[in-house]
Design a protein around this motif. Structure first.
Motif, short mmCIF file in Angstrom:
data_model
loop_
_atom_site.label_atom_id
_atom_site.label_comp_id
_atom_site.label_asym_id
_atom_site.label_seq_id
_atom_site.Cartn_x
_atom_site.Cartn_y
_atom_site.Cartn_z
N GLU A 177 4.87 8.41 -11.07
CA GLU A 177 4.15 8.32 -12.34
C GLU A 177 3.06 7.26 -12.28
O GLU A 177 2.59 6.79 -13.33
CB GLU A 177 5.14 8.02 -13.46
N ASP A 178 2.68 6.84 -11.08
CA ASP A 178 1.60 5.87 -10.87
C ASP A 178 1.92 4.51 -11.49
O ASP A 178 1.02 3.79 -11.95
CB ASP A 178 0.27 6.39 -11.42
N LYS A 179 3.19 4.14 -11.49
CA LYS A 179 3.58 2.81 -11.95
C LYS A 179 4.88 2.41 -11.25
O LYS A 179 5.67 3.25 -10.82
CB LYS A 179 3.74 2.76 -13.46
N GLY A 218 2.42 1.74 -3.35
CA GLY A 218 1.40 2.27 -4.25
C GLY A 218 1.11 3.74 -4.01
O GLY A 218 0.92 4.51 -4.97
N TYR A 219 1.09 4.14 -2.74
CA TYR A 219 0.84 5.55 -2.40
C TYR A 219 1.95 6.44 -2.97
O TYR A 219 1.69 7.50 -3.56
CB TYR A 219 0.77 5.71 -0.88
N ALA A 273 3.96 5.78 -5.48
CA ALA A 273 3.88 5.81 -6.95
C ALA A 273 2.76 6.74 -7.43
O ALA A 273 2.92 7.48 -8.40
CB ALA A 273 3.64 4.38 -7.47
N ARG A 274 1.66 6.71 -6.72
CA ARG A 274 0.48 7.48 -7.14
C ARG A 274 0.65 8.97 -6.87
O ARG A 274 0.29 9.81 -7.71
CB ARG A 274 -0.76 6.94 -6.42
N HIS A 275 1.19 9.32 -5.69
CA HIS A 275 1.24 10.73 -5.28
C HIS A 275 2.58 11.41 -5.57
O HIS A 275 2.62 12.64 -5.72
CB HIS A 275 0.92 10.85 -3.79
N TYR A 276 3.67 10.66 -5.61
CA TYR A 276 4.99 11.27 -5.80
C TYR A 276 5.61 10.93 -7.16
O TYR A 276 6.63 11.51 -7.53
CB TYR A 276 5.96 10.80 -4.72
N LEU A 316 10.85 2.74 -8.65
CA LEU A 316 9.87 3.65 -9.24
C LEU A 316 10.45 5.04 -9.33
O LEU A 316 11.35 5.41 -8.57
CB LEU A 316 8.57 3.67 -8.43
N ASN A 356 0.82 -1.21 0.00
CA ASN A 356 0.00 0.00 0.00
C ASN A 356 0.85 1.26 0.00
O ASN A 356 0.55 2.24 -0.69
CB ASN A 356 -0.93 0.00 1.22
#
Length: 269
Positions: free
Chosen positions: A46-48, A38-39, A41-44, A59, A35
């Motif tokens: 490129e969401d991958k 994922g957080y 990647a999503r917020h800091y 990442l 989690n």
């Protein structure tokens, strides 16, 4: 240019951010850790997330988020690493979860990871561990490879002389006429399904040194068979010590330059 430089251990500069690599302990990560990754990647980023060939995670994030990202990772027991001239994240197969496992590769991998990961060496050093000779972790083709296997024997009193075992053996290690299993045996134990005269003499941990992948892959040299995890740790420690002192390129070059074929050869460098 940027990809070959470490900003800090586990951080590779890019033109528009950092590629951060997480050094994962062998085996599993928790849902909570997933989690957090994922957080980030999503917020800091490129969401991958990229899954590396060494079972790690990396990442890309923006420059200004490096400190926050590292803190979040540390809070759930993760850390940056596995880059540069260091001992990289230890790679292992699934171990006892596999029906073919002969030894607990994950347990040994975690011991070695906690002991050696991140130590400076002349070039990167990779350690791979396989729980059986199927070698799903490609242990024979890395700097230090460790494989659990059987040593086999024939019970002459049980042998019927049918010769089926000689045909069955994929590597031609069984000489049933002379009741001999040669050193060519790789120790999977598959032949146990065929005949009751064949039996496991012992379980050993085979150690290979000087393998590598790349454009011109090389298989490591088999230098020792041991029985305990402590013996493995001591041998790996010796290899790292000698490599750190005398190595200039990869471990393969050290093995080649000093004509190393046994553990005694390493001790005598």
């Amino acid at each position: 240019m940027f990809c070959d430089q470490n900003y800090k251990f586990g951080v590779l500069p890019k033109k528009d951010g950092f590629m951060i690599r997480i050094s994962l302990k062998p085996g599993y990560i928790t849902s909570k850790q997933l989690n957090v990754i994922g957080y980030i990647a999503r917020h800091y980023g490129e969401d991958k997330v990229h899954i590396t060939s060494r079972q790690g995670v990396e990442l890309k994030i923006k420059h200004e988020y490096l400190e926050n990202a590292e803190k979040l990772l540390n809070d759930v027991g993760l850390k940056l690493g596995s880059t540069g001239k260091r001992i990289r994240q230890i790679k292992s197969c699934i171990g006892r979860e596999c029906q073919n496992a002969i030894g607990d590769s994950l347990s040994l991998a975690e011991i070695l990871h906690n002991e050696f990961e991140g130590i400076w060496v002349p070039k990167k050093l990779k350690i791979n561990i396989s729980a059986c000779p199927n070698d799903c972790a490609w242990a024979k083709f890395c700097d230090v490879g460790i494989i659990f296997r059987y040593t086999m024997n024939i019970n002459s009193m049980e042998c019927s002389g049918c010769g089926r075992c000689e045909e069955f053996c994929e590597v031609g290690a069984i000489d049933w006429k002379n009741q001999i299993i040669s050193k060519k045996c790789i120790g999977t134990g598959e032949c146990l399904k065929l005949c009751g005269a064949l039996y496991v003499k012992d379980k050993v941990i085979s150690i290979y040194v000087g393998g590598k992948g790349g454009k011109f892959p090389k298989m490591g040299k088999h230098i020792s068979d041991v029985k305990t995890e402590d013996e493995v740790v001591n041998i790996v420690d010796l290899i790292i010590e000698k490599y750190a002192k005398y190595g200039k390129k990869r471990v393969y070059d050290l093995i080649k330059n000093y004509n190393i074929n046994t553990i005694e050869d390493i001790e005598n460098i």
